[in-house]
Enzyme design. Structure first.
Site: not given
Lengths: 341, 341, 341, 341
Positions: C171, C162, C271-273, C126-127
């Site tokens: 990472r 906000r 983790h939903i990603q 995914i990265d």
């Protein structure tokens, strides 16, 4: 007739749909004029207003949030709050006020109505914990978002044989946790209304692993373990001696991992549950509430709140909302025990 | 106790969720065994069965359609239909039957119950037209899909200054059209319960163009113009002299284009409205219906149907469903007139 | 020919689509047989296998996760790892191996290929940080999920004035942050490749408030402030003296709130990603990778990896992947500076 | 420098993202001013303009459609077209023009560039058929929408054992059909580039039924059967003797039903494929195209078009677009034969 409109408390999908319905019907059918009060009761206190007419509400139906802004300002907390609200109403020649909000906002509305101010309430909250109405708008959207997230987490849980703890909104009421947990096929659902037994949770988790599926635990942010089960370690205290935990989800995942010896992770859904375009149901409900709030204003039936009963919109006294939060009935929760583990 | 389960009529999101809840509770709490009847009443007529146990229902909660298959077979249409259903029940030693379906399926169930067969009904239909229940599952999913489509069509309508006619499901009842039209911000909504005036529709369309927005017209497939307004040209007859029109949406778009002189296009949503993963609400409702249907079987309270009333699940006589379709009340429809044009 | 298939590293939408394409083409066009290795390299080390034929891959295309399971087991970390992999291949008579994974999994594959084992690699993560390929599958789904979340957060940010900090995965590489931040209209995007200046971030936040919009800050989990800017307070150390921070998102929100005096909140997508149904692009890419991996095996072109170049699938040496992570080029990042603040 | 911007042809998700990027970078980095031309080349012909500055592009990134409107007006079709475009440019003191569009719009741009007008092109089309670029924005969104629809149709097809024919956009190119068909797990995919054999289609349909799954057939609107296979019956002619068929999807479903004796239904996705919020990829690509178009204008590199090559944005001569539509290569189509049937 000039009518003020405000939205108070946490934002919630459907607020704009309600505002649009109010303005469309008020202007087109009743010849009303409107004044938008900025940021909930803050606008009423400080005289912060925005124009609110038909062009202002064009295109807002599918948009989340509120074009009027919101805040948690409570006019009853300042001594001259009621007087200042009265002044604002007088200054802008408002004959009535439509207050859209949850328990707090409507509680203020009930007090103001008692003081003779012409207020009609519209209940909203993603938590679904307002008494007097079957559902509030915002809730269905939040449940759909949480359910979709749980659907996604199932696949990652299975792929790695790990427990996933999903923390959803609900400080005092477990409605989002219960509905999304059931809809998402969770194996454990924990709600604020029922302190949970960590041993039992771990037993359910183990049961799930035995049949080679990975457990999903849905926990409301306000859920707590039974007395004595949450041991606070020194290192969990902050510089003032307060417990520092990111939340119940993270704590629970650590306990599950420690006790079962299997990996456990947490996902905190947070603000995505309250943002974005409303579900069809929430747009429908918010629109109907808005239309009926105008009826109440037109009939000068103040001190009331619109509410859903079955498929109908009814009117109830604003005071009903002040009896307290509507929680999940233990009998309802117990119905779903068959899905745990 | 052995219980047969069947799903009849058009497929509908939530059927699998209901089947799963029935089997989970029946097996785990009541010690029941289950038999799946294949393709609705066809399975009961022909003795076509499939195994139905807990492994069979794992993972089906989020899936659309029905693992049992469906058909529109009606056992009452063959002379020995009831006898053959009885034979199938006897052959597989079924003590009771849970029939999940719409008006037709449940109408058959009502007759069989009258003949002494132990039937419990579960209402479903994307059309929401079953009497005796506030909502049926499948409807919320259909409305969400239609609303999302309408949201998409707004942008393409605006970009080209054209009218877009969206034809949604609903042969006899306008619920999907009304809910999705209101949620999607349609400018005209046409339902089967109220013959529409094409001149009025065109006037609304023109109003919309005047403020430089492009009109969206939502029309239920069963909506019809007022008497005399639908002129059938020779070329619209097929080889048997029947009117050949793709649908009311296409006809209406042509009329609007002819009368207003501005481009108009049709989109027919069709079967995507009934497929795919159910919304959170439909999973919740189907699950609750399934659980409560087991209660009715357990108590041998046959000839009944589970139903939604407000936030509660109740039991009503199956005969209630046979009084006819639940349509949109003219008063409800009239509430939304403020959004037309 | 018998071919082993394994999926290693973090799970990723599209893995099942790749497995399905491999098996469909391998069986139907090449007459291959397949063996599924359980949980990545663990299956190869321990001889844990599952059947893998056409019925096993039916219906898995739209499902997230991996039917083969995954783990981060690295056979090169045990002395006899390579030998044990060889034993497993021999025991199940596998002539070749298709390894689907990210940098680590493919790095192992490159070493094994060097040892004469017939391996073909398929990149996934995914990265999007695998060198040698324009994109990996899983990435597009993750970016869509993150973008949808950012869309939702805009409305809640606006309604309450906000700052919302959204922490996304990444990472070592900022691809998800950059793509979702640009697609979601973020006002600040922070990536691991470029240490950020907290003062500059706060200046952008203030700029946004000045025009009365609420800022959205997207931060990759691996992003870090410039040297010296992250002051660790005593209370942030755990019992072992390690820094205890839930993550960079939470830290940054606190800094922004402290420095600007305005409310700031964090959402960690987590983790939903990486779960749930893959996007159309990821299904397409994974399918094409799977088909072409079979071509490589058929041609016994081992030690290679399939890769995307433009709209074409090409083959590159597996060793390419070992040169290190593909990060965001500073020049690319700089292109988007116009959207910051 | 004053720059005109126009969007021509069918609307397409991502147009607003491109406009926003153009204006943000042009104003903030280059000090440009902008003029919006209304409804594509119509605005250039008739001098219909709208203001286009940073406030005008706020909040439009996630919105489908185009704030500038669109049309299929072609200035080259009127004798004085080029002169009138020149006049408009002079009247509003535009030094350059950015034309966002598909083959037609960019073809006009190429001619105008040849006449010495300073034009830069940005390719867009949901059909992905523009030569010179790997992908156009709008395509990914359309494919995602079609894929989601196919996912939904699978469940309803299975539940009723019927063939479902899905007609998607693509008059000249089968990209949407091919990508969504592969991503959606279709059993047959038919594209304009390859006339299809109805017998073969029916054979694939039968194969699918044999393994007890229901077939999904994806057909591009421009696909046609082999010569002689489309027999037009008398009743299919309208009053002018023209063939009256709603479309290829409907025709094909009827043929399949007639030949296989099993129920077949059609769904025509229509305009929902081009409306609504763009996918993350399309927002990214449109934004990058917009930014780079400004670079081209800044460098006065006119007569060029921005294009995607791999992960890079490059510049190609506008004339490249005029070589004709980019279709699906037969070799690429053939790769997927393994999934048919």
């Amino acid at each position: 007739m000039r009518v003020g409109v405000l939205t108070g408390g946490g934002d919630c999908p459907g607020l704009n749909a309600a505002i649009r319905a109010i303005v469309r019907k008020g202007v087109q059918e009743c010849g009303f004029e409107f004044v938008g009060l900025r940021d909930g009761w803050r606008g009423a206190l400080e005289g912060a207003v925005v124009p609110l007419d038909i062009p202002a509400v064009r295109g807002i139906l599918p948009r989340g949030g509120t074009i009027l802004g919101s805040s948690r300002t409570n006019p009853l907390k300042s001594e001259d709050g009621v007087a200042r609200v009265r002044e604002t109403l007088a200054a802008y020649e408002m004959d009535a006020l439509i207050a859209i909000g949850g328990e707090d906002t409507l509680g203020v509305a009930a007090v103001l109505a008692g003081e003779g101010i012409g207020v009609v309430g519209v209940p909203k909250t993603i938590d679904n914990d307002v008494t007097g109405t079957d559902y509030t708008f915002g809730f269905d959207t939040a449940v759909n978002i949480a359910t979709e997230a749980i659907d996604r987490l199932h696949t990652t849980a299975e792929s790695h044989s790990r427990t996933l703890v999903v923390e959803v909104m609900g400080r005092h009421a477990g409605w989002i946790a219960l509905h999304s947990g059931i809809a998402g096929g969770a194996n454990v659902i924990l709600i604020p209304e029922q302190p949970f037994d960590v041993d039992q949770v771990c037993a359910w988790v183990e049961d799930r692993f035995k049949i080679r599926y990975a457990p999903i635990v849905v926990v409301a942010e306000g859920a707590v373990p039974k007395a004595g089960q949450m041991v606070v370690k020194d290192s969990s205290l902050d510089e003032f001696g307060h417990v520092r935990l990111s939340g119940i989800g993270e704590w629970l995942a650590r306990e599950i991992a420690d006790r079962t010896g299997k990996e456990a992770r947490t996902t905190v859904l947070g603000h995505i549950q309250r943002g974005g375009t409303p579900s069809a149901f929430d747009r429908w409900l918010a629109t109907r509430f808005g239309l009926r709030a105008i009826d109440a204003v037109y009939e000068r039936d103040f001190g009331t709140m619109v509410a859903l009963r079955g498929a109908d919109i009814v009117r109830v006294p604003l005071s009903e909302v002040t009896v307290g939060t509507k929680g999940v009935d233990p009998a309802l929760y117990a119905e779903f025990g068959v899905f745990f583990g």
